[in-house]
Every structure is written in structure tokens, then in C-alpha cells.
Write an enzyme that holds these catalytic residues in place. Structure first.
Site, PDB file in Angstrom:
ATOM      1  CE  LYS A 106      -4.359   5.175  -4.662  1.00  0.00           C
ATOM      2  NZ  LYS A 106      -3.507   6.106  -5.418  1.00  0.00           N
TER       3      LYS A 106
HETATM    4  N1  GLU Z   1      -4.451   9.539  -5.588  1.00  0.00           N
HETATM    5  C1  GLU Z   1      -3.403  10.305  -6.197  1.00  0.00           C
HETATM    6  C2  GLU Z   1      -2.369   9.379  -6.799  1.00  0.00           C
HETATM    7  O1  GLU Z   1      -2.660   8.253  -7.144  1.00  0.00           O
HETATM    8  C3  GLU Z   1      -2.836  11.359  -5.274  1.00  0.00           C
HETATM    9  C4  GLU Z   1      -2.203  10.849  -4.022  1.00  0.00           C
HETATM   10  C5  GLU Z   1      -1.809  11.947  -3.031  1.00  0.00           C
HETATM   11  O2  GLU Z   1      -2.007  13.105  -3.327  1.00  0.00           O
HETATM   12  O3  GLU Z   1      -1.309  11.575  -1.976  1.00  0.00           O
HETATM   13  O4  GLU Z   1      -1.254   9.746  -7.023  1.00  0.00           O
END
Ligand code: GLU
Length: 418
Positions: A106
Site C-alpha cells: 500500500k
Molecule cells: N485500494 C483497493 C483496496 O484497498 C484496491 C487495491 C488494488 O486494486 O490493488 O483493496
């Protein structure tokens, strides 16, 4: 909201709750409670007035045992290092519960995007992309959208990466616009899985979601799509909110119409076809069948949970319920479908996007949605299987029992190096 839980501590306590049911050594569990590495960087960006802005940014690569790190990048003034670490951990267990061959990561920038011009946001995004370039890659780490980022930012990151690396590699990032290599169905995917998971939970309880009343906290991408799709299943969306407040109509709101109003005015407050305006906390404690928290972490702590009257909660947001809140809700037999399953549609369709990018061959929206439906259904069955087998207190612990075991299996099969 009285208790400001640290999301990283929440993640670690969720892992501990599940570890108690697993035959896995403490040393291995300890490893699964910390990110493998975290980049912390200060971006220096020229602002429109010629001065220099400084923006702190992070990328946490939590775990790569099951595949490349995967997870979004958020822009928010309240981003912290611990928040990004927690979110990267949740991604690890999210990709594991839906059993897609990816790890967890993240990123975040401490920035309030509403305070900057589009040109400034592009420079901030490209500065971060340049910092990320050595550590991301189609087989290494694949970012995506999160809070306050979307196709536009993903397209910029892809272009910066491809320019620096002198290549074309759309699969280095997901959540792109269709013309930049995005996938059909990606924008709707988070809301879609939130609703599929809720429908499965109602089935599991012997109830029909078509008869449900629903409240949705947060009317960004995940919240508004959840409202639209649950309405399509026949449910009645009685309340929705955003940071400006909540609107309520006992007979049901029209999700699309509220969205059109928000697009026009910037918020849901003031929507004409509402009986009443409520606070966010009043929305969260409405007597509804289904509650969908679709905003940020820590929306429901122990104190608020004591007043929650919903029967089922499907977490579109990441980390909306604190561990204290979970305990209170379990005591009241509220069924909580955890974030790592409920909102996993986003990363699942990101995975489909990455597969399509690698093959340079694109799917129809029908195919995307059918594959997503199958994956969320299988994950829900794995969750309820563990829930029953171990006679667990709640669905969250069941999801972690399944997903931690999958990460541990990959880790143990690989062994350690050196
Ligand atoms: N930000 C989204 C989540 O928290 C999507 C992450 C992604 O598609 O890699 O799952």
C-alpha cells in the site's frame, strides 16, 4: 468516535485472534505482523506559484510470499506511516482470502488533493512515481487506486514508469482508464463485491437481500456503487452519507439521483428528496438490515457499536470497525463481512486487469463480472467453512484463519533465504 485505534495495532490484533486457531509457530506469526519493507520519502514539487512544496509519501511492501506486492495509493491529509503499514497488511490477507496470486502492499501521500490544481497533482503524482519506479514492476509491486486517487493518477504513474524504463508495461499498475489498458468492470468492482458478499450473507442467514433496508456511510466510488447495486437487487437504500452529513428517506432514496446531486453540488447534504438530514453517527446506528461503511478506518468503535442496530455489516472501507467495536458487535450477533473479503472485488478485478495487460488480450464486462462473482462466492464459502469448523466468534477471524494459513503455506513451501 471516541477511540482512535491505531490501524496497525488493529491489524496485529486481528492476526493474533486468528492465530489462536492455527497450528503455526509464534515466530512465523510474528513475521506476518510486520511489513517486509517501507519506503518513506519526501517529494519536492514545484507549485503553481513557483514555490516548492514538500509532501511526505510512503509505500509499504508487506508480504510477497504469494506473489508481487499489490495495493492502492491514497491521497489524504491524515495518511500516516502506521496507516499505510496496516493497509498493506490488510491487502496481504485480502489477496489470500480471494486466493489470487498476489501479495500485499500500500502507498500513501500526505496531501489534501482538494487544495491543489490538477497540474500540481500531476507533478506530485509523477514525483512519487519516479521514487517508486525502482521498487515497482509487473512482477514486483503493482499499485492501484485507493482513497482520492483514480484512473487519472494511475495513467500518470504508468506513463512516468514507462518513460523512465523506456518500455510499455501497462501491468505495472491497475485501475487505469480503458484506453490506457484498464479493465472493464474495474471502477464498479469494489462496490460489486461488497454487495455480492452481503447477498451471500443474507442467503447464509436464510434471508433475502431484496427485502433489506440499507444505510451506506460514504458516497465515494465504493459507497455509491454499493448503493446502486444493492438497489438493483431490490433492496431499499434508506440513508447515505458523505463527509458533509447524511440524508434519510424511509421510503427509499434513488441512488443514481443522489449521485447526480452530489456531482452537481459536491455533497449529499441538501438532497431534496430526503425526509431528514442525519449526522454520520446517526446513520451508522439506524435500525436497518444492512449497513455498508464505505469511508475510512475507525468509523465504528466499541462505544458506537453498542448502539448499532443493523443485522449485517458489509465493509466496503478498509478497517471501518475497531477491534473493540468488533467485540461488541459479536456479542450482539451482528454479522460483519470483513473488509478483506467484502471489498476484495477491487483487487480481484485489478488482478484481471493485470492478467489482460500481460496477455494484451481484453475481456468483456460480462466475463469480468462472472469471474468476480465466482471468486467472491468461493471466498465466502471458505470463510463460512472455517467459521463453522472452528466455531468462531465472528466472520473476520474466520477470514484470517483461512488467509493466514494460505500465506504460511506459501512461506513454508518456499523456505527461507539465505
Ligand atoms: N485500494 C483497493 C483496496 O484497498 C484496491 C487495491 C488494488 O486494486 O490493488 O483493496
Amino acid at each position: 468516535m471516541s477511540e482512535e485505534a491505531n490501524p496497525f495495532e488493529s491489524l496485529q490484533s486481528q492476526i493474533d485472534d486468528a492465530a489462536a486457531y492455527l497450528d503455526v509457530g509464534d515466530d512465523v506469526i510474528e513475521r506476518l505482523k510486520h511489513p517486509e519493507r517501507v519506503l518513506e520519502t519526501n517529494l519536492t514539487v514545484e507549485l503553481d506559484d513557483g514555490s516548492l512544496g514538500r509532501f511526505k509519501a510512503f509505500r509499504s511492501q508487506f508480504n510477497g510470499d504469494r506473489g508481487p506486492y499489490k495495493g492502492g495509493i491514497r491521497y489524504h491529509p491524515n495518511v500516516t506511516r502506521d496507516e499505510v503499514k496496516a493497509l498493506s497488511g490488510w491487502m496481504t490477507y485480502k489477496t489470500a482470502i480471494v486466493d489470487i496470486p498476489l501479495g500485499g502492499g500500500k502507498g500513501g501521500i500526505i496531501v489534501d488533493p482538494s487544495q491543489y490544481s490538477e497540474a500540481e497533482l500531476e507533478r506530485i503524482t509523477r514525483a512519487f512515481a519516479a521514487e517508486l519506479t525502482p521498487m515497482i514492476g509487473v512482477d514486483k509491486d503493482i499499485p492501484a487506486p485507493d482513497v482520492n486517487t483514480g484512473q487519472r493518477e494511475m495513467n500518470w504513474i504508468k506513463d512516468t514508469y514507462e518513460t523512465i524504463e523506456d518500455t510499455t508495461e501497462p501491468g505495472v499498475i491497475t485501475g487505469k482508464a480503458l484506453d490506457s489498458g484498464g479493465s472493464e468492470g474495474r471502477v464498479e468492482a469494489t462496490g460489486r463485491s461488497t454487495v455480492i458478499a452481503a447477498r451471500e450473507a443474507f442467503d447464509y442467514l436464510g434471508r433475502d437481500i431484496a427485502d433489506a433496508t440499507v444505510a451506506v456511510q460514504g458516497y465515494g466510488n465504493a459507497g455509491w456503487i454499493s448503493a446502486k447495486l444493492v438497489e438493483e437487487l431490490g433492496a431499499t437504500v434508506v440513508a447515505v452519507s458523505d463527509s458533509s452529513g447524511a440524508v434519510y428517506n424511509e421510503a427509499g432514496l434513488d441512488a443514481r439521483d443522489v449521485k447526480a446531486f452530489k456531482n452537481e453540488t459536491g455533497s449529499v447534504s441538501g438532497y431534496a428528496d430526503a425526509d431528514e438530514e442525519l449526522t454520520n453517527d446517526e446513520l451508522l446506528t439506524l435500525d436497518v438490515d444492512l449497513l455498508i461503511p464505505a469511508a475510512l478506518e475507525n468509523a465504528i468503535d466499541a462505544e458506537l457499536a453498542a448502539d448499532v442496530k443493523a443485522d449485517v455489516i458489509s465493509e466496503a472501507a478498509n478497517g471501518p470497525i475497531t477491534p473493540g467495536g468488533d467485540e461488541v458487535l459479536a456479542g450482539k450477533d451482528v454479522v460483519v463481512i470483513p473488509d478483506i473479503l467484502a471489498n476484495a472485488g477491487g483487487v480481484t478485478v485489478s488482478y484481471f486487469e493485470w492478467v489482460q495487460n500481460r496477455q494484451r488480450f481484453y475481456w468483456t464486462e460480462e466475463k469480468v463480472n462472472a469471474e468476480l462473482e465466482a471468486i467472491i462466492g468461493d471466498a465466502f464459502d471458505a470463510l463460512t467453512g472455517a467459521y463453522e469448523e472452528h466455531d468462531l466468534e465472528n466472520f473476520r477471524t474466520a477470514a484470517y484463519v483461512v488467509s493466514i494459513q494460505r500465506v504460511v503455506d506459501a512461506f513454508e513451501e518456499a523456505g527461507t533465504f539465505p
